[in-house]
Design a protein around this motif. Structure first.
Motif, PDB file in Angstrom:
ATOM      1  N   TYR A  74      -6.880  11.585  10.008  1.00 18.26           N
ATOM      2  CA  TYR A  74      -5.459  11.871   9.962  1.00 18.26           C
ATOM      3  C   TYR A  74      -4.969  12.100  11.385  1.00 18.26           C
ATOM      4  O   TYR A  74      -5.609  12.791  12.182  1.00 18.26           O
ATOM      5  N   GLU A  75      -3.801  11.532  11.694  1.00 19.29           N
ATOM      6  CA  GLU A  75      -3.149  11.790  12.977  1.00 19.29           C
ATOM      7  C   GLU A  75      -1.812  12.467  12.716  1.00 19.29           C
ATOM      8  O   GLU A  75      -0.984  11.965  11.948  1.00 19.29           O
ATOM      9  N   THR A  77       1.685  13.027  13.641  1.00 18.44           N
ATOM     10  CA  THR A  77       2.640  12.288  14.470  1.00 18.44           C
ATOM     11  C   THR A  77       3.954  13.020  14.684  1.00 18.44           C
ATOM     12  O   THR A  77       4.682  12.726  15.624  1.00 18.44           O
ATOM     13  N   ARG A  92      -0.373  10.221   9.849  1.00 22.24           N
ATOM     14  CA  ARG A  92      -0.817   8.829   9.701  1.00 22.24           C
ATOM     15  C   ARG A  92      -2.278   8.824   9.246  1.00 22.24           C
ATOM     16  O   ARG A  92      -3.173   9.245   9.979  1.00 22.24           O
ATOM     17  N   ARG A  94      -5.612   6.907   8.470  1.00 20.47           N
ATOM     18  CA  ARG A  94      -6.321   5.680   8.830  1.00 20.47           C
ATOM     19  C   ARG A  94      -7.688   5.697   8.165  1.00 20.47           C
ATOM     20  O   ARG A  94      -8.419   6.680   8.288  1.00 20.47           O
ATOM     21  N   ARG A  96     -11.198   3.026   6.886  1.00 19.02           N
ATOM     22  CA  ARG A  96     -11.858   1.730   6.890  1.00 19.02           C
ATOM     23  C   ARG A  96     -12.859   1.655   5.747  1.00 19.02           C
ATOM     24  O   ARG A  96     -13.479   2.661   5.392  1.00 19.02           O
ATOM     25  N   PRO A 104      -8.660  -0.069  11.082  1.00 21.92           N
ATOM     26  CA  PRO A 104      -8.300   0.730   9.908  1.00 21.92           C
ATOM     27  C   PRO A 104      -7.057   0.239   9.181  1.00 21.92           C
ATOM     28  O   PRO A 104      -6.164  -0.359   9.773  1.00 21.92           O
ATOM     29  N   VAL A 106      -3.665   1.537   7.586  1.00 21.84           N
ATOM     30  CA  VAL A 106      -2.814   2.638   8.009  1.00 21.84           C
ATOM     31  C   VAL A 106      -1.809   2.959   6.907  1.00 21.84           C
ATOM     32  O   VAL A 106      -1.190   2.058   6.339  1.00 21.84           O
ATOM     33  N   ASP A 108       1.288   5.990   6.096  1.00 25.25           N
ATOM     34  CA  ASP A 108       2.025   7.187   6.532  1.00 25.25           C
ATOM     35  C   ASP A 108       2.242   8.122   5.356  1.00 25.25           C
ATOM     36  O   ASP A 108       2.666   7.701   4.277  1.00 25.25           O
ATOM     37  N   PRO A 229      -4.154  -3.495  11.988  1.00 24.78           N
ATOM     38  CA  PRO A 229      -4.520  -2.986  10.662  1.00 24.78           C
ATOM     39  C   PRO A 229      -4.898  -4.091   9.695  1.00 24.78           C
ATOM     40  O   PRO A 229      -4.284  -5.157   9.656  1.00 24.78           O
TER      41      PRO A 229
END
Length: 393
Positions: A74-75, A77, A92, A94, A96, A104, A106, A108, A229
């Protein structure tokens, strides 16, 4: 990037930077719990009083159990606060799939958070898709996984036999696309099969009316680098199931072509070229006459209703007239077939690459026709109309 604004009440000790650090730590623990399939650690990030959310998130983690994940992060943002104890985070996700995703996927998400007054920790009390985003497959039910040589099929609410048939069709599509597309690509595809067309629309975050007659679509980022992505082919089980074996094979080869050509497709690429090339690749090794492959356009030509020009982007609208849509696809296929027949397959590839490599839509086709095909849009259109008469008349 990580912190747009966070509000703290006057005199509150939870300064914006420390709030962001604390929330990131919560998200990092949650991400690790997904990869470890640790339900207790995963639910520890959710407020104890958010009982409905806890139950839903427990189901989602269970639904993910068979999906072979190689990463999940998790990012943070954006972060906005509503006082000392509440915040909303734009996050965000991500992730895989092992062996399939070079980059990855992606998604949101928007998380509502609450800081507990007793322990000072931030807990999640709400989790929803970001603006314009859709659901994830595991939010729709238990994900069944079918592994094949060149494909991975993930389904919800479908029979194992059906998923195996789709995997077999995808396995046939991948080498067919590799034969048709000269550049190196991943050579594998991930196919999602939701339970209903309504669920398909949910994954795409779009109205269901857009997809009722569409057998499959491909998601992804056009014109991205090799590590853009990853694409997914999403099947409409109702429309796909109404097709015969041949039709299903064409659909999956068409969609897999989009996966292979994604990095060469950009905003400069008109829809007639991207969709026509995908159909050209799908029909390339098939034993079908032009009239069999383009029945709607053949009827139009025979009745004297010859198209005046190449299909426009608007002609490919999913929610419009189905006959118009069919004619658009068929005309686009025959435009690419014309290039391959008259100029050769190598020129077709070069034309596709030149159009996609142009900095914008304006002038992209004109320049590529001039430099690659030594023709003009007017001359090409005239040749295409005559080609329709000769192939379909």
């Amino acid at each position: 990037m990580l912190f747009a604004s966070a509000c703290a009440a006057p005199g509150d000790s939870a300064a914006p930077d420390s709030t962001a650090r604390s929330i990131r730590a919560t998200l990092d623990r949650r991400a690790a719990a997904v990869l470890d399939h640790d339900a207790d650690a995963y639910l520890a990030a959710i407020h104890p009083q958010a009982t409905g959310l806890r139950a839903a998130q427990r189901r989602e983690l269970d639904n993910l159990a068979d999906v072979p994940l190689s990463s999940w992060t998790y990012e943070l943002t954006d972060l906005t606060g509503q006082g000392a104890y509440r915040a909303t985070a734009d996050v965000r996700l991500r992730y895989r799939i092992k062996g399939y995703d070079a980059a990855p996927v992606v998604a949101d998400r928007v998380l509502d958070l609450r800081r507990d007054s007793a322990d000072g920790r931030w807990y999640i009390v709400g989790d929803r898709a970001g603006k314009g985003g859709g659901q994830q497959l595991w939010q729709q039910g238990d994900v069944q996984v079918v592994r094949a040589e060149h494909s991975l099929v993930l389904g919800v609410g479908r029979t194992e036999q059906e998923l195996h048939r789709i995997a077999q069709a995808a396995d046939r599509a991948v080498p067919a696309v590799s034969d048709a597309w000269p550049e190196r690509w991943a050579g594998r595809v991930v196919v999602l099969v939701p339970h209903t067309v309504e669920d398909m629309a949910g994954l795409l975050g779009s109205p269901v009316a857009n997809y009722r007659g569409i057998a499959a679509v491909t998601t992804g980022q056009t014109g991205g680098p090799d590590r853009a992505p990853t694409d997914r082919v999403i099947v409409n089980p109702q429309a796909y199931g109404m097709l015969g074996t041949f039709g299903q094979r064409i659909v999956l080869t068409h969609e897999t072509t989009h996966v292979a050509t994604r990095t060469r497709t950009s905003a400069a690429t008109p829809t007639w070229l991207s969709e026509g090339f995908a159909d050209w690749a799908a029909y390339r090794a098939e034993d079908r006459t032009a009239a069999q492959a383009a029945p709607e356009l053949a009827d139009a030509v025979l009745s004297g209703d010859l198209p005046a020009g190449l299909p426009t982007d608007e002609d490919f609208g999913f929610a419009g007239d189905s006959a118009r849509l069919a004619r658009a696809y068929e005309g686009a296929w025959l435009a690419c077939e014309l290039i391959a027949d008259h100029w050769g397959e190598t020129k077709l590839f070069a034309f596709y690459q030149a159009v996609g490599g142009h900095p914008g839509r304006d002038g992209a086709v004109e320049q590529a026709m001039r430099e690659v095909l030594a023709t003009t849009p007017q001359d090409f259109t005239a040749r295409w109309r005559e080609y329709l008469r000769s192939r379909l008349g």
